[in-house]
Design a protein around this motif. Structure first.
Motif, PDB file in Angstrom:
ATOM      1  N   CYS A  77      54.442 -23.815 -30.494  1.00 24.52           N
ATOM      2  CA  CYS A  77      54.276 -25.232 -30.764  1.00 24.52           C
ATOM      3  C   CYS A  77      53.529 -25.851 -29.578  1.00 24.52           C
ATOM      4  O   CYS A  77      53.564 -25.325 -28.462  1.00 24.52           O
ATOM      5  N   ALA A  78      52.853 -26.947 -29.840  1.00 21.41           N
ATOM      6  CA  ALA A  78      52.046 -27.573 -28.799  1.00 21.41           C
ATOM      7  C   ALA A  78      51.899 -29.063 -29.071  1.00 21.41           C
ATOM      8  O   ALA A  78      51.980 -29.495 -30.227  1.00 21.41           O
ATOM      9  N   ALA A  79      51.659 -29.814 -28.008  1.00 16.91           N
ATOM     10  CA  ALA A  79      51.524 -31.257 -28.106  1.00 16.91           C
ATOM     11  C   ALA A  79      50.164 -31.693 -27.603  1.00 16.91           C
ATOM     12  O   ALA A  79      49.688 -31.214 -26.567  1.00 16.91           O
ATOM     13  N   ALA A  80      49.557 -32.630 -28.337  1.00 15.81           N
ATOM     14  CA  ALA A  80      48.263 -33.186 -27.949  1.00 15.81           C
ATOM     15  C   ALA A  80      48.413 -34.688 -27.738  1.00 15.81           C
ATOM     16  O   ALA A  80      48.870 -35.391 -28.647  1.00 15.81           O
ATOM     17  N   PRO A  81      47.995 -35.183 -26.552  1.00 18.71           N
ATOM     18  CA  PRO A  81      48.067 -36.622 -26.299  1.00 18.71           C
ATOM     19  C   PRO A  81      46.912 -37.342 -26.978  1.00 18.71           C
ATOM     20  O   PRO A  81      46.085 -37.993 -26.333  1.00 18.71           O
ATOM     21  N   SER A  82      46.876 -37.215 -28.293  1.00 18.53           N
ATOM     22  CA  SER A  82      45.735 -37.692 -29.064  1.00 18.53           C
ATOM     23  C   SER A  82      46.206 -38.721 -30.068  1.00 18.53           C
ATOM     24  O   SER A  82      47.312 -38.630 -30.600  1.00 18.53           O
ATOM     25  N   ARG A  83      45.340 -39.664 -30.347  1.00 14.12           N
ATOM     26  CA  ARG A  83      45.684 -40.672 -31.346  1.00 14.12           C
ATOM     27  C   ARG A  83      45.612 -40.084 -32.751  1.00 14.12           C
ATOM     28  O   ARG A  83      46.332 -40.513 -33.652  1.00 14.12           O
ATOM     29  N   TYR A  84      44.740 -39.097 -32.935  1.00 13.70           N
ATOM     30  CA  TYR A  84      44.526 -38.519 -34.261  1.00 13.70           C
ATOM     31  C   TYR A  84      44.841 -37.031 -34.244  1.00 13.70           C
ATOM     32  O   TYR A  84      44.793 -36.383 -33.206  1.00 13.70           O
ATOM     33  N   MET A  85      45.126 -36.472 -35.411  1.00 13.27           N
ATOM     34  CA  MET A  85      45.385 -35.040 -35.529  1.00 13.27           C
ATOM     35  C   MET A  85      44.169 -34.269 -35.056  1.00 13.27           C
ATOM     36  O   MET A  85      43.027 -34.677 -35.267  1.00 13.27           O
ATOM     37  N   THR A  86      44.405 -33.128 -34.446  1.00 15.42           N
ATOM     38  CA  THR A  86      43.323 -32.286 -33.981  1.00 15.42           C
ATOM     39  C   THR A  86      43.665 -30.833 -34.215  1.00 15.42           C
ATOM     40  O   THR A  86      44.828 -30.438 -34.167  1.00 15.42           O
ATOM     41  N   THR A  87      42.653 -30.035 -34.497  1.00  8.90           N
ATOM     42  CA  THR A  87      42.835 -28.594 -34.649  1.00  8.90           C
ATOM     43  C   THR A  87      42.319 -27.841 -33.423  1.00  8.90           C
ATOM     44  O   THR A  87      42.393 -26.624 -33.371  1.00  8.90           O
ATOM     45  N   ARG A 104      51.538 -22.497 -48.255  1.00  9.02           N
ATOM     46  CA  ARG A 104      52.645 -21.603 -47.878  1.00  9.02           C
ATOM     47  C   ARG A 104      53.449 -22.157 -46.697  1.00  9.02           C
ATOM     48  O   ARG A 104      54.657 -21.950 -46.631  1.00  9.02           O
ATOM     49  N   PHE A 105      52.769 -22.825 -45.788  1.00  9.44           N
ATOM     50  CA  PHE A 105      53.412 -23.353 -44.583  1.00  9.44           C
ATOM     51  C   PHE A 105      53.517 -24.875 -44.680  1.00  9.44           C
ATOM     52  O   PHE A 105      52.620 -25.540 -45.227  1.00  9.44           O
ATOM     53  N   THR A 106      54.594 -25.416 -44.117  1.00  9.98           N
ATOM     54  CA  THR A 106      54.788 -26.859 -44.073  1.00  9.98           C
ATOM     55  C   THR A 106      55.256 -27.273 -42.681  1.00  9.98           C
ATOM     56  O   THR A 106      56.281 -26.764 -42.208  1.00  9.98           O
ATOM     57  N   SER A 157      53.400 -40.101 -36.435  1.00 13.88           N
ATOM     58  CA  SER A 157      54.460 -40.654 -37.272  1.00 13.88           C
ATOM     59  C   SER A 157      55.056 -39.628 -38.223  1.00 13.88           C
ATOM     60  O   SER A 157      56.140 -39.836 -38.775  1.00 13.88           O
ATOM     61  N   GLY A 158      54.332 -38.538 -38.443  1.00 13.23           N
ATOM     62  CA  GLY A 158      54.769 -37.530 -39.403  1.00 13.23           C
ATOM     63  C   GLY A 158      54.232 -37.768 -40.799  1.00 13.23           C
ATOM     64  O   GLY A 158      54.551 -37.006 -41.720  1.00 13.23           O
ATOM     65  N   GLY A 159      53.399 -38.763 -40.964  1.00 14.37           N
ATOM     66  CA  GLY A 159      52.912 -39.110 -42.282  1.00 14.37           C
ATOM     67  C   GLY A 159      51.719 -38.318 -42.763  1.00 14.37           C
ATOM     68  O   GLY A 159      51.385 -38.349 -43.952  1.00 14.37           O
ATOM     69  N   SER A 160      51.054 -37.610 -41.853  1.00 17.64           N
ATOM     70  CA  SER A 160      49.874 -36.826 -42.227  1.00 17.64           C
ATOM     71  C   SER A 160      49.961 -35.442 -41.607  1.00 17.64           C
ATOM     72  O   SER A 160      50.405 -35.293 -40.471  1.00 17.64           O
ATOM     73  N   THR A 161      49.507 -34.467 -42.377  1.00 20.26           N
ATOM     74  CA  THR A 161      49.504 -33.083 -41.914  1.00 20.26           C
ATOM     75  C   THR A 161      48.172 -32.420 -42.243  1.00 20.26           C
ATOM     76  O   THR A 161      47.407 -32.926 -43.079  1.00 20.26           O
ATOM     77  N   TYR A 162      47.912 -31.295 -41.574  1.00 25.31           N
ATOM     78  CA  TYR A 162      46.669 -30.569 -41.830  1.00 25.31           C
ATOM     79  C   TYR A 162      46.918 -29.084 -41.623  1.00 25.31           C
ATOM     80  O   TYR A 162      47.629 -28.694 -40.693  1.00 25.31           O
ATOM     81  N   TYR A 163      46.309 -28.270 -42.508  1.00 23.87           N
ATOM     82  CA  TYR A 163      46.473 -26.816 -42.450  1.00 23.87           C
ATOM     83  C   TYR A 163      45.130 -26.135 -42.687  1.00 23.87           C
ATOM     84  O   TYR A 163      44.311 -26.625 -43.465  1.00 23.87           O
ATOM     85  N   PRO A 164      44.931 -24.971 -42.101  1.00 22.88           N
ATOM     86  CA  PRO A 164      43.771 -24.163 -42.477  1.00 22.88           C
ATOM     87  C   PRO A 164      44.038 -23.494 -43.820  1.00 22.88           C
ATOM     88  O   PRO A 164      45.198 -23.392 -44.257  1.00 22.88           O
ATOM     89  N   MET A 212      51.519 -33.200 -32.845  1.00 21.60           N
ATOM     90  CA  MET A 212      52.131 -31.888 -32.671  1.00 21.60           C
ATOM     91  C   MET A 212      51.420 -30.848 -33.525  1.00 21.60           C
ATOM     92  O   MET A 212      50.946 -31.149 -34.634  1.00 21.60           O
ATOM     93  N   GLY A 213      51.354 -29.645 -33.005  1.00 20.65           N
ATOM     94  CA  GLY A 213      50.709 -28.566 -33.735  1.00 20.65           C
ATOM     95  C   GLY A 213      51.426 -27.254 -33.558  1.00 20.65           C
ATOM     96  O   GLY A 213      52.266 -27.095 -32.651  1.00 20.65           O
ATOM     97  N   TRP A 214      51.115 -26.339 -34.428  1.00 15.07           N
ATOM     98  CA  TRP A 214      51.569 -24.945 -34.321  1.00 15.07           C
ATOM     99  C   TRP A 214      50.330 -24.057 -34.286  1.00 15.07           C
ATOM    100  O   TRP A 214      49.374 -24.273 -35.048  1.00 15.07           O
ATOM    101  N   PHE A 215      50.373 -23.075 -33.402  1.00 13.06           N
ATOM    102  CA  PHE A 215      49.336 -22.064 -33.296  1.00 13.06           C
ATOM    103  C   PHE A 215      49.997 -20.701 -33.345  1.00 13.06           C
ATOM    104  O   PHE A 215      51.207 -20.586 -33.168  1.00 13.06           O
ATOM    105  N   ARG A 216      49.198 -19.663 -33.551  1.00 11.87           N
ATOM    106  CA  ARG A 216      49.726 -18.308 -33.510  1.00 11.87           C
ATOM    107  C   ARG A 216      48.705 -17.386 -32.879  1.00 11.87           C
ATOM    108  O   ARG A 216      47.494 -17.642 -32.919  1.00 11.87           O
TER     109      ARG A 216
END
Length: 124
Positions: free
Chosen positions: A96-106, A67-69, A54-61, A34-38
């Protein structure tokens, strides 16, 4: 088919906070990154945050890091974006957006399902 209902946007003063929610319908929510864009007026849609399945890893620019979580509740089929220390530069429509990906993607184009967007305006 996954569908989203976003909420939580609005008008906030600089330095304030907002929490966006994105509730998903469908039983496959937990299989998506899952991701958030603006997107601000006249600008490209930009990546804001991502969370793994799983929610165990996150990534931010760098623009929002610290500031954002982003978080998710797979039992409730919901992803959240907690935004603190907001500035006028954060004003945009947030998706919000969903990616059918095994790994996080930007990468925007890897996200195949999108919410309708919610307006966030930071102004005094």
């Amino acid at each position: 088919q996954l569908q989203f209902a976003e909420s939580g946007g609005g008008l906030v003063q600089p330095g304030g906070s907002l929490r966006l929610s994105c509730a998903a319908s469908g039983r496959t929510f937990s299989s998506y990154v899952m991701g958030w864009f603006r997107q601000a007026p006249g600008k490209e849609r930009e990546f804001v945050a991502a969370i793994n399945r799983s929610g165990g890893s996150t990534y931010y620019p760098d623009s929002v890091k610290g500031r954002f979580t982003i978080s998710r509740d797979n039992a409730e089929n919901t992803v959240y974006l907690q935004m603190n220390s907001l500035t006028p530069e954060d004003t945009a429509v947030y998706y919000c957006a969903a990616a059918p990906s095994r790994y996080m993607t930007t990468t925007r184009y890897e996200y195949t399902v999108w919410g309708q967007g919610t307006q966030v305006t930071v102004s005094s």
